[in-house]
Design an enzyme around this catalytic site. Sequence first.
Site, PDB file in Angstrom:
ATOM      1  N   ASP A 189     188.508   3.736 143.428  1.00  0.00           N
ATOM      2  CA  ASP A 189     188.848   2.656 144.352  1.00  0.00           C
ATOM      3  C   ASP A 189     189.967   1.830 143.741  1.00  0.00           C
ATOM      4  OD1 ASP A 189     187.391   1.374 142.313  1.00  0.00           O
ATOM      5  OD2 ASP A 189     185.554   1.550 143.496  1.00  0.00           O
ATOM      6  N   ASP A 192     191.420  -1.939 142.901  1.00  0.00           N
ATOM      7  CA  ASP A 192     191.081  -3.357 142.766  1.00  0.00           C
ATOM      8  C   ASP A 192     192.357  -4.163 142.580  1.00  0.00           C
ATOM      9  OD1 ASP A 192     188.381  -2.796 142.893  1.00  0.00           O
ATOM     10  OD2 ASP A 192     188.207  -2.531 140.729  1.00  0.00           O
ATOM     11  N   ASP A 224     187.095  -5.708 129.438  1.00  0.00           N
ATOM     12  CA  ASP A 224     186.376  -5.099 128.306  1.00  0.00           C
ATOM     13  C   ASP A 224     187.262  -4.293 127.364  1.00  0.00           C
ATOM     14  OD1 ASP A 224     186.671  -3.253 130.370  1.00  0.00           O
ATOM     15  OD2 ASP A 224     184.542  -2.742 130.516  1.00  0.00           O
TER      16      ASP A 224
HETATM   17  P1  ATP Z   1     185.489   3.070 137.398  1.00  0.00           P
HETATM   18  O1  ATP Z   1     186.551   4.077 137.578  1.00  0.00           O
HETATM   19  O2  ATP Z   1     184.265   3.649 136.812  1.00  0.00           O
HETATM   20  O3  ATP Z   1     185.243   2.190 138.583  1.00  0.00           O
HETATM   21  P2  ATP Z   1     186.592   0.664 136.310  1.00  0.00           P
HETATM   22  O4  ATP Z   1     187.366   0.420 135.063  1.00  0.00           O
HETATM   23  O5  ATP Z   1     187.272   0.392 137.603  1.00  0.00           O
HETATM   24  O6  ATP Z   1     186.062   2.147 136.235  1.00  0.00           O
HETATM   25  P3  ATP Z   1     184.628  -1.225 137.178  1.00  0.00           P
HETATM   26  O7  ATP Z   1     183.199  -1.328 136.773  1.00  0.00           O
HETATM   27  O8  ATP Z   1     184.954  -0.878 138.583  1.00  0.00           O
HETATM   28  O9  ATP Z   1     185.285  -0.168 136.189  1.00  0.00           O
HETATM   29  O10 ATP Z   1     185.307  -2.595 136.776  1.00  0.00           O
HETATM   30  C1  ATP Z   1     186.635  -2.930 137.131  1.00  0.00           C
HETATM   31  C2  ATP Z   1     187.314  -3.673 135.988  1.00  0.00           C
HETATM   32  O11 ATP Z   1     186.636  -4.900 135.719  1.00  0.00           O
HETATM   33  C3  ATP Z   1     187.308  -2.918 134.673  1.00  0.00           C
HETATM   34  O12 ATP Z   1     188.410  -2.033 134.588  1.00  0.00           O
HETATM   35  C4  ATP Z   1     187.382  -4.037 133.659  1.00  0.00           C
HETATM   36  O13 ATP Z   1     188.703  -4.501 133.523  1.00  0.00           O
HETATM   37  C5  ATP Z   1     186.570  -5.152 134.311  1.00  0.00           C
HETATM   38  N1  ATP Z   1     185.163  -5.133 133.910  1.00  0.00           N
HETATM   39  C6  ATP Z   1     184.130  -4.546 134.574  1.00  0.00           C
HETATM   40  N2  ATP Z   1     182.972  -4.727 133.946  1.00  0.00           N
HETATM   41  C7  ATP Z   1     183.242  -5.464 132.853  1.00  0.00           C
HETATM   42  C8  ATP Z   1     182.448  -6.008 131.785  1.00  0.00           C
HETATM   43  N3  ATP Z   1     181.132  -5.800 131.731  1.00  0.00           N
HETATM   44  N4  ATP Z   1     183.084  -6.734 130.837  1.00  0.00           N
HETATM   45  C9  ATP Z   1     184.412  -6.949 130.889  1.00  0.00           C
HETATM   46  N5  ATP Z   1     185.201  -6.461 131.849  1.00  0.00           N
HETATM   47  C10 ATP Z   1     184.636  -5.734 132.837  1.00  0.00           C
HETATM   48 MG    MG Z   2     186.359   0.499 139.591  1.00  0.00          MG
END
Ligand code: ATP
Ligand code: MG
Length: 449
Positions: A63, A65, A145
């Site tokens: 997705d 963001d 993170d």
């Molecule tokens: P995925 O492809 O699995 O969705 P993602 O990196 O987009 O991976 P998300 O859980 O959708 O992961 O989170 C979006 C963003 O928000 C992450 O890339 C990170 O920058 C931030 N984020 C999410 N969870 C945390 C956390 N627990 N602590 C710090 N930053 C976080």
């Molecule tokens: Mg994501």
Amino acid sequence: MSDQKGRDTQRPSIIPRADHTVSRANISNNALKVLHRLHKGGFQSFLVGGCVRDLLLKHQPKDFDVATDASPEEVRKLFRNCRLIGRRFRLAHIHFGREIIEVATFRATHDELDDDDMRGQTDEGGRILRDNRYGELEDDVWRRDFTANALYYTLDGYSIWDFVGGFRDVEQRVLRVIGDPETRYREDPVRMLRAVRFAAKLDFSIDDPSEQPLWELGHLLADVPRARLYDEIIKMFLAGRAIESFRLLEHYRLLIHLFPALVEELEKDKDGQFRKLLLEGLATTDQRVREDKPVTTFFLFAVLLWAPIKTRFDRLHGGGMPPIPAMQRAVEEIVKAQQQRISVPRRTTIPMQEMLALQSRFNMRKGVRSLRFLHHPRFRAAYDFMLLRASCSDFDGEAAQWWTDIQLADEKAQREMAQVGGDGGSGKRKRKPRRRGGRKRSREQGAKE
Ligand code: ATP
Ligand code: MG
């Protein structure tokens, strides 16, 4: 410019379009629309997080963001198709049919707040309890993170803004915590599971300082809300890299804090049969994800909990309880113990219990019941699970073949097969002599439930 911690807060390194591979052709049109409209409204707008990382890695993002300096209310005014969600920290969801673009206002981490604001916001372990302040782009970077998750893509020159060296880390496939790893894991222990998830999913190595605390801090997972752990486990195991995730959870001694009963059985499992079934089950799950076939949470949890469930079942059944109630009881007891760590919802545990209670019906081949069983709504899942057991000598191979054959036979042949049951089988195939034996033997084989 640096702040008091020596971080270069003001000046990102800007990677121009010519020096990176993120192409607009791979970005969702709806995400592009959102970025454009925010920009025209006079706001900053960036793609951020997983989508930028995935685009750089040539993966299809799950997705898209968006991060912006517009407040949620300002975002809502720009988009008719916008809903605000979340109580603590409000997010805007812009709906385009089935696609949702999530727009988050830049957020400040707690350490951008002064001491008064900080009071009461972390617990004794350092875990963040509140995290709801808006901030600037420069603040938003530091709350993320991993460096690979903190890259910002802008339509302004189609460049990538990088405050933390994430671009190089993605190129070198390194996962690196932003800030002091132990502090960041203590603030939110789920980040340890995220480290495992991303290392497995992206095939990244974890850099040494980010890796060391993983071995020591697993106990902090006990403080995480159990429902959040469930969500994280599902994300980890249903993303096509379940085997690797499992391997890393074991390697970093995190598994025992999530699935203690499983770890206990694996330690006792001298001939490695339970481990074999588990790895086989996770491999099938990964394979199904790769083939875009549906995967279910109840099958996954059956695979993860089979070792303790089967051990418990053997004890109950061996003590004289008939197989179906013994299996139901075993599932209930193991699920109850598991809930202390991870909150597994009923929509997962109920079909899991049904599927496992059906296992004993595979021992009854003779008669119309076996034909009726073929039409049971959970037959398919139960059959798949039985095959898994058969592949690990936890169920009789000849009986497994019979159930495969009967599904392929026409109605007349099915009736004939059911009439003879296991002793005559499918007729044409040459079969091994049927083993006889009392309860002790069949329990060992696990075939006579
Ligand atoms: P995925 O492809 O699995 O969705 P993602 O990196 O987009 O991976 P998300 O859980 O959708 O992961 O989170 C979006 C963003 O928000 C992450 O890339 C990170 O920058 C931030 N984020 C999410 N969870 C945390 C956390 N627990 N602590 C710090 N930053 C976080
Ligand atoms: Mg994501």
